[in-house]
Write an enzyme that holds these catalytic residues in place. Structure first.
Site, PDB file in Angstrom:
ATOM      1  N   ASP A  82       0.822  -1.204   0.000  1.00  0.00           N
ATOM      2  CA  ASP A  82       0.000   0.000   0.000  1.00  0.00           C
ATOM      3  C   ASP A  82       0.859   1.258   0.000  1.00  0.00           C
ATOM      4  O   ASP A  82       1.911   1.308   0.643  1.00  0.00           O
ATOM      5  CB  ASP A  82      -0.897  -0.032   1.247  1.00  0.00           C
ATOM      6  N   HIS A  83       0.431   2.281  -0.710  1.00  0.00           N
ATOM      7  CA  HIS A  83       1.014   3.635  -0.674  1.00  0.00           C
ATOM      8  C   HIS A  83       2.532   3.665  -0.649  1.00  0.00           C
ATOM      9  O   HIS A  83       3.143   4.139   0.313  1.00  0.00           O
ATOM     10  CB  HIS A  83       0.493   4.393   0.543  1.00  0.00           C
ATOM     11  N   HIS A 180      -7.376   9.199   5.332  1.00  0.00           N
ATOM     12  CA  HIS A 180      -6.805   8.120   6.128  1.00  0.00           C
ATOM     13  C   HIS A 180      -7.006   8.415   7.612  1.00  0.00           C
ATOM     14  O   HIS A 180      -7.014   9.569   8.023  1.00  0.00           O
ATOM     15  CB  HIS A 180      -5.312   7.960   5.827  1.00  0.00           C
ATOM     16  N   GLY A 181      -7.146   7.343   8.399  1.00  0.00           N
ATOM     17  CA  GLY A 181      -7.373   7.522   9.828  1.00  0.00           C
ATOM     18  C   GLY A 181      -8.859   7.521  10.141  1.00  0.00           C
ATOM     19  O   GLY A 181      -9.695   7.184   9.304  1.00  0.00           O
ATOM     20  N   HIS A 208      -9.963   4.681  -0.725  1.00  0.00           N
ATOM     21  CA  HIS A 208      -9.003   4.756   0.372  1.00  0.00           C
ATOM     22  C   HIS A 208      -9.667   5.403   1.586  1.00  0.00           C
ATOM     23  O   HIS A 208     -10.672   6.086   1.465  1.00  0.00           O
ATOM     24  CB  HIS A 208      -7.775   5.569  -0.048  1.00  0.00           C
ATOM     25  N   SER A 211     -11.797   3.310   6.959  1.00  0.00           N
ATOM     26  CA  SER A 211     -12.091   3.163   8.386  1.00  0.00           C
ATOM     27  C   SER A 211     -13.021   4.275   8.856  1.00  0.00           C
ATOM     28  O   SER A 211     -12.707   5.456   8.740  1.00  0.00           O
ATOM     29  CB  SER A 211     -10.799   3.205   9.213  1.00  0.00           C
ATOM     30  N   ALA A 232      -7.647   0.105   7.507  1.00  0.00           N
ATOM     31  CA  ALA A 232      -6.392   0.003   8.258  1.00  0.00           C
ATOM     32  C   ALA A 232      -6.578   0.413   9.715  1.00  0.00           C
ATOM     33  O   ALA A 232      -6.472  -0.403  10.622  1.00  0.00           O
ATOM     34  CB  ALA A 232      -5.310   0.862   7.603  1.00  0.00           C
ATOM     35  N   THR A 233      -6.872   1.685   9.937  1.00  0.00           N
ATOM     36  CA  THR A 233      -6.926   2.214  11.305  1.00  0.00           C
ATOM     37  C   THR A 233      -7.935   1.478  12.163  1.00  0.00           C
ATOM     38  O   THR A 233      -7.665   1.171  13.338  1.00  0.00           O
ATOM     39  CB  THR A 233      -7.270   3.717  11.264  1.00  0.00           C
TER      40      THR A 233
END
Length: 288
Positions: A82-83, A180-181, A208, A211, A232-233
């Protein structure tokens, strides 16, 4: 079965109106948990690692664990980087056996993003693996990549078309308002933009910052063309909270199995919920 490229999984998802859950894992237990969730629900699965996790654990260790999990499973599993902004890490992961990689050159001007992406696509094509790229900037923090809210730029649908044509990239992550987060408030997803991009771009799209997005927004994004959702988070939090709970009840616990087992169960339950949300439960056979 062996690890597979994420390309056919995502093409099947796009064609059939659901998305594949892509989970960032940081430990063997997290990897096992999401694989068990996929096996139990007969869902296609994408395991992901960040560059930071690759540097922490080693691409060969991660790939070996993913290969062992895939060999034991009846569902298709892909392993994705990822990224990534570092070309040497991309090559390292490809050599280790990753079946999908993301080159993130979205912080550069369009022409440089095209140049860097095309370089990776040419290498990946030779070994039959997927390449994901980003256009626009997804806000928030992903390892060492930080994009402030005021810097997050939405992807332009016409630029998305040009980008795919120029690079031949198999999956595209357009910036459409996610971050993100965990969100501080309600995500401001541009659903009209998703629809316009999906109508113009033939390749699967990636959501993306999955979460914490409310279920109705996830389902709407998927219905409009998102074929992959990154998580992810949220699973990091449930994993950590489960461990904290064990120590809160027994501060002297020193057997890792006593806190890793509940942590695995928490991640598995969270993964199943996300698989249900994106509609991939029972879709393991669609990719064939």
């Amino acid at each position: 079965m062996p690890l597979v490229s994420s390309t056919p999984l995502l093409e099947a998802a796009r064609a059939n109106g659901y998305a594949v859950g892509a989970f960032n894992v940081h430990t063997l237990e997290m990897l096992q948990a999401v694989v068990e969730a996929a096996e139990e629900t007969q869902s296609p699965l994408i395991l992901q690692s960040t560059v930071g996790t690759v540097k922490h654990l080693g691409a060969d260790y991660i790939a070996a664990a993913a290969k062992a999990a895939a060999d034991r499973s009846s569902v298709p599993i892909a392993l994705h980087l990822d990224h990534c902004t570092e070309f040497d890490v991309l090559v390292q992961c490809i050599r280790a056996g990753y079946t999908s990689v993301m080159i993130d050159a979205s912080m550069h001007p369009f022409e440089e993003n095209v140049r860097q992406t095309l370089r990776v696509v040419e290498i990946a094509k030779a070994v039959g693996i997927n390449v994901e790229a980003e256009l626009g900037k997804v806000g928030g923090v992903e390892d060492d990549i930080v994009v402030a809210e005021h810097e997050a730029l939405m992807a332009d649908p016409d630029e998305c078309v040009r980008f795919v044509e120029l690079t031949g990239v198999q999956t595209l992550a357009p910036a459409i308002g996610t971050a993100h987060g965990i969100y501080k408030g309600e995500p401001k997803i541009d659903f009209e933009r998703i629809q316009r991009i999906a109508q113009k771009v033939p390749v699967p799209l990636v959501l993306h910052g999955g979460s914490g997005i409310p279920e109705e927004q996830v389902k709407r994004s998927v219905s409009l063309g998102m074929a992959k959702m990154n998580i992810a988070t949220e699973i990091r939090i449930v994993f950590s909270d489960a461990i904290k709970s064990v120590f809160a009840q027994n501060p002297d616990e020193n057997d890792p199995r006593k806190y890793m087992i509940p942590a695995k169960k928490a991640v598995k339950a969270a993964a199943i919920e996300k698989m249900r949300m994106v509609g991939c439960i029972g879709k393991a056979q669609d990719w064939r």
